[in-house]
Each structure stands twice: as structure tokens, then as C-alpha cells.
Design a protein around this motif. Structure first.
Motif, PDB file in Angstrom:
ATOM      1  N   UNK A 180     -18.988 -44.353  -7.060  1.00 52.62           N
ATOM      2  CA  UNK A 180     -18.940 -43.580  -5.813  1.00 52.62           C
ATOM      3  C   UNK A 180     -18.130 -44.306  -4.741  1.00 52.62           C
ATOM      4  N   UNK A 181     -18.322 -45.614  -4.654  1.00 47.13           N
ATOM      5  CA  UNK A 181     -17.569 -46.397  -3.663  1.00 47.13           C
ATOM      6  C   UNK A 181     -16.083 -46.364  -3.974  1.00 47.13           C
ATOM      7  N   UNK A 182     -15.736 -46.586  -5.234  1.00 43.81           N
ATOM      8  CA  UNK A 182     -14.325 -46.601  -5.619  1.00 43.81           C
ATOM      9  C   UNK A 182     -13.668 -45.244  -5.375  1.00 43.81           C
ATOM     10  N   UNK A 183     -14.318 -44.195  -5.822  1.00 43.78           N
ATOM     11  CA  UNK A 183     -13.720 -42.867  -5.680  1.00 43.78           C
ATOM     12  C   UNK A 183     -13.577 -42.479  -4.211  1.00 43.78           C
ATOM     13  N   UNK A 184     -14.619 -42.745  -3.429  1.00 47.35           N
ATOM     14  CA  UNK A 184     -14.567 -42.395  -2.014  1.00 47.35           C
ATOM     15  C   UNK A 184     -13.469 -43.135  -1.277  1.00 47.35           C
ATOM     16  N   UNK A 209     -16.941 -43.023 -15.396  1.00 47.23           N
ATOM     17  CA  UNK A 209     -18.174 -42.419 -14.892  1.00 47.23           C
ATOM     18  C   UNK A 209     -17.947 -41.137 -14.097  1.00 47.23           C
ATOM     19  N   UNK A 210     -16.815 -40.489 -14.300  1.00 41.75           N
ATOM     20  CA  UNK A 210     -16.532 -39.209 -13.663  1.00 41.75           C
ATOM     21  C   UNK A 210     -16.074 -38.228 -14.731  1.00 41.75           C
ATOM     22  N   UNK A 211     -16.574 -36.998 -14.720  1.00 41.22           N
ATOM     23  CA  UNK A 211     -16.085 -35.992 -15.654  1.00 41.22           C
ATOM     24  C   UNK A 211     -14.576 -35.855 -15.514  1.00 41.22           C
ATOM     25  N   UNK A 212     -13.889 -35.802 -16.645  1.00 47.37           N
ATOM     26  CA  UNK A 212     -12.430 -35.783 -16.612  1.00 47.37           C
ATOM     27  C   UNK A 212     -11.912 -34.491 -15.977  1.00 47.37           C
ATOM     28  N   UNK A 213     -10.992 -34.655 -15.057  1.00 43.51           N
ATOM     29  CA  UNK A 213     -10.323 -33.542 -14.394  1.00 43.51           C
ATOM     30  C   UNK A 213      -8.864 -33.569 -14.826  1.00 43.51           C
ATOM     31  N   UNK A 214      -8.454 -32.574 -15.589  1.00 40.19           N
ATOM     32  CA  UNK A 214      -7.113 -32.599 -16.167  1.00 40.19           C
ATOM     33  C   UNK A 214      -6.004 -32.423 -15.140  1.00 40.19           C
TER      34      UNK A 214
END
Length: 270
Positions: free
Chosen positions: A59-63, A78-83
Motif C-alpha cells: 500500500x505504501x509503495x503503490x500510494x 500483491x496487487x491483482x494484475x492490471x493489463x
């Protein structure tokens, strides 16, 4: 080079600063869970553990990273893949905790792995091992560094220190086995590659089905330290493809790499 040309060169040093700060924040957060009680569940039909710390670090990295670079794509364990990542020239490739099993069992060989991948190639990479107090970093055109100091692979001796799973040793070519000393298990693949980069070991064999997020940052750090990560056929890796897993790989430097790849080819079915 003209002033105009300079202005359009991607600022990978700025991206390095960004991912370094984010990796440290995520790793220090994960360290707050380390050797304490925390929730764990299993994914991939019970084959892979994920902890509260993995998710908090993610969460920290993505944010932080996507707030700073909203036009970059995102690929994380740890995140569902978004193509939609496949439509982006530049992508963050992230493993919030590489070595989750070690983390859960209280062993300190785990790290946060963050890479910036541009057109399939890592251009900035950071590994942060907070339990060890170690930071590895590199950019495409800069030195590989550990805690601020330049690092390099070591010159191979007569006996090579090779990190390899015990069940693979017997499948290597016999003459090669006589030249190697097996290094005991290193639970974080990214950290294992960093150990080659800083000269502690000579090489490693990576089993099939490693992922982009295990490899991208460490691949760059190793290459800038004078080593290389390759398929058993000697091909460099490409990242941010539709399929993010890889076949059998070898990592080392110079003649040690060519010998390792040759000995490892029987491990990859063709």
C-alpha cells in the motif's frame, strides 16, 4: 549533446531517488511487524503466503509511487494484475517483501524490491533489506551501490560458490559439479542476486517460474556490478510482458556465467 536533447533524456536518477525513499518507507513499516504477531493467509491454491506486512508495504509503495508518476504502469506481487500496464512505456515492478516465508519465520534474509522498467528493461532498481540494514541500488547508466559504496562481482576462482536448490545439483553436468561449492538456501531470490553483485558468491541457478517482481531490480543491480542474469540459452530477460514468469535462469559473471549456463541447460525442457 544539445541542451534540447539533454532535456528529453529520462531522469532515471530522479526515479531512483523516488523508489529509494518509497522502498525505505515500506521496508521500515514491514520491519514493525517483523518477529511479532501478524495475520497470514495463503494464495495461489495455498502455495504462497502473504502477510499483513506484505500488504501494508504494498500500500505504501503503490500510494507513493503512482502519486508521483501517475503515467507509469504498475506490476506487484500483491496487487491483482492490471493489463493496462502493457500499454505503458514505463512501469513500476514491485515485490513488497521478497522472501515472505523467511519474514514469517523470523529470518532476516528478506527485502523490498522496487524497479522502474522502461520498454522492457530495468532502468532504476532498489533492494532494501531493513533487518540487515542494507540498501542496494543502481540506474541504467550508474554504478551499483550497497549502502552508498560501489560494489562489483568478484573474480571467479577454481571453486565457484553457487547458490542452487539441492534437488537441482544432480541434474547439472558432472564436470561442472566438480568445480562448485553449493551455497546454502537463500530465501530471497532478489537478495541472492545481490550477493553475486557484491562479491559474496559467484553465481546462482534460478528455478522455473520466477516472476518479474523477484528479478527486475536485482537484475539491474547485478548488471551494473559486472554480472548478468540470463536464460539458459544466454538471452537477457525482458520485463512487463503479458506473461511475467520466466524459465530456468543463471546468474554470474564472465566465464563463470557461460559455464553455469552450459551446465544448467538440461534443467530447461525444450
Amino acid at each position: 549533446m544539445s541542451e534540447t536533447a539533454l532535456s528529453i533524456v529520462p531522469a532515471w536518477d530522479e526515479d531512483l531517488e523516488l523508489i529509494l525513499a518509497a522502498a525505505v518507507a515500506a521496508g521500515d513499516t514491514a520491519l514493525g511487524y517483523f518477529r511479532k504477531s501478524f495475520g497470514v493467509h495463503w494464495k495461489n491454491e495455498g502455495r504462497s503466503p502473504v502477510s499483513e506486512a506484505d500488504l501494508a508495504a504494498n500500500d505504501i509503495l503503490k500510494g507513493r509511487l503512482l502519486a508521483a508518476r501517475p503515467d507509469y504502469g504498475w506490476l506487484s506481487e500483491e496487487t491483482d494484475d492490471d493489463e493496462t500496464r502493457l500499454t505503458r512505456e514505463t512501469v513500476f515492478v514491485v515485490d513488497p517483501i521478497d522472501g515472505t516465508r523467511a519474514f514469517i519465520s523470523g529470518k532476516d534474509l528478506w527485502c523490498v524490491s522496487v524497479a522502474v522498467v522502461h520498454r522492457g528493461q530495468p532502468v532504476a532498481g532498489v533492494l532494501y533489506a531493513p533487518a540487515l540494514g542494507e540498501v542496494f541500488q543502481a540506474t541504467l547508466d550508474g554504478e551499483a551501490r550497497k549502502n552508498g559504496d560501489a560494489i562489483a562481482v568478484r573474480d571467479a576462482g577454481d571453486i565457484l560458490k553457487i547458490a542452487i536448490a539441492e534437488d537441482l545439483i544432480g541434474k547439472l553436468a558432472l564436470p561442472y559439479r566438480k568445480t562448485m561449492l553449493r551455497v546454502s538456501h537463500v530465501p530471497s531470490l532478489a537478495y541472492r542476486l545481490a550477493m553475486i553483485a557484491d562479491g559474496r558468491i559467484d553465481g546462482t541457478v534460478v528455478k522455473r517460474n520466477s516472476h518479474d517482481w523477484d528479478l527486475a531490480a536485482a537484475d539491474l543491480i547485478l548488471s551494473r556490478a559486472g554480472g548478468a542474469l540470463r536464460s539458459v540459452d544466454g538471452e537477457p530477460l525482458s520485463y512487463n510482458r503479458p506473461i511475467v514468469t520466466h524459465g530456468v535462469l543463471g546468474a554470474a559473471s564472465g566465464s563463470a556465467l557461460s559455464a553455469l549456463l552450459a551446465a544448467s541447460r538440461p534443467l530447461e525442457p525444450h
